[in-house]
Design a protein around this motif. Sequence first.
Motif, mmCIF file in Angstrom:
data_model
loop_
_atom_site.group_PDB
_atom_site.id
_atom_site.type_symbol
_atom_site.label_atom_id
_atom_site.label_comp_id
_atom_site.label_asym_id
_atom_site.label_seq_id
_atom_site.Cartn_x
_atom_site.Cartn_y
_atom_site.Cartn_z
ATOM 1 N N PHE A 133 32.262 40.010 36.841
ATOM 2 C CA PHE A 133 33.352 41.205 37.065
ATOM 3 C C PHE A 133 32.724 42.024 38.027
ATOM 4 N N LYS A 134 31.645 42.533 37.627
ATOM 5 C CA LYS A 134 31.012 43.685 38.484
ATOM 6 C C LYS A 134 31.005 43.221 40.178
ATOM 7 N N LYS A 135 30.308 41.952 40.331
ATOM 8 C CA LYS A 135 30.239 41.437 41.626
ATOM 9 C C LYS A 135 31.894 41.189 42.188
ATOM 10 N N GLN A 136 32.856 40.942 41.491
ATOM 11 C CA GLN A 136 34.324 40.895 42.130
ATOM 12 C C GLN A 136 34.948 42.214 42.358
ATOM 13 N N ARG A 137 34.358 43.309 41.434
ATOM 14 C CA ARG A 137 34.979 44.665 41.693
ATOM 15 C C ARG A 137 34.182 45.221 43.057
ATOM 16 N N LYS A 138 32.956 44.701 43.214
ATOM 17 C CA LYS A 138 32.572 45.232 44.425
ATOM 18 C C LYS A 138 33.198 44.632 45.741
ATOM 19 N N ALA A 139 33.579 43.414 45.483
ATOM 20 C CA ALA A 139 34.247 42.552 46.499
ATOM 21 C C ALA A 139 35.656 42.994 46.752
ATOM 22 N N GLY A 140 36.082 43.899 45.841
ATOM 23 C CA GLY A 140 37.706 44.449 46.125
ATOM 24 C C GLY A 140 38.620 44.359 45.272
ATOM 25 N N ALA A 141 38.165 43.516 44.207
ATOM 26 C CA ALA A 141 39.128 43.002 42.923
ATOM 27 C C ALA A 141 39.448 44.431 42.302
ATOM 28 N N ILE A 142 40.787 44.573 42.116
ATOM 29 C CA ILE A 142 41.177 45.748 41.505
ATOM 30 C C ILE A 142 42.154 45.566 40.213
ATOM 31 N N ASN A 143 43.215 44.609 40.543
ATOM 32 C CA ASN A 143 44.201 44.419 39.678
ATOM 33 C C ASN A 143 43.578 43.447 38.696
#
Length: 59
Positions: A23-33
């Motif tokens: 989840f942290k990796k995806q958040r850094k990649a721009g995931a918001i919703n």
Amino acid sequence: MMNIEEVTLIQNQIYTQLLLDEFKKQRKAGAINPSDFLIDKYQIDKLTAEKLKIMLAEN
């Protein structure tokens, strides 16, 4: 030797940490919703099993 409850606890801790890392990796990649986050359960399960084997071999 560990009992089944201890092994299950370690397995759950590994699984949770892998999910949080993903989840942290995806958040850094721009995931918001919430719909932006995708988890490959097969891959997480596979990594969990591998890490659990390593941890059990060390003990």
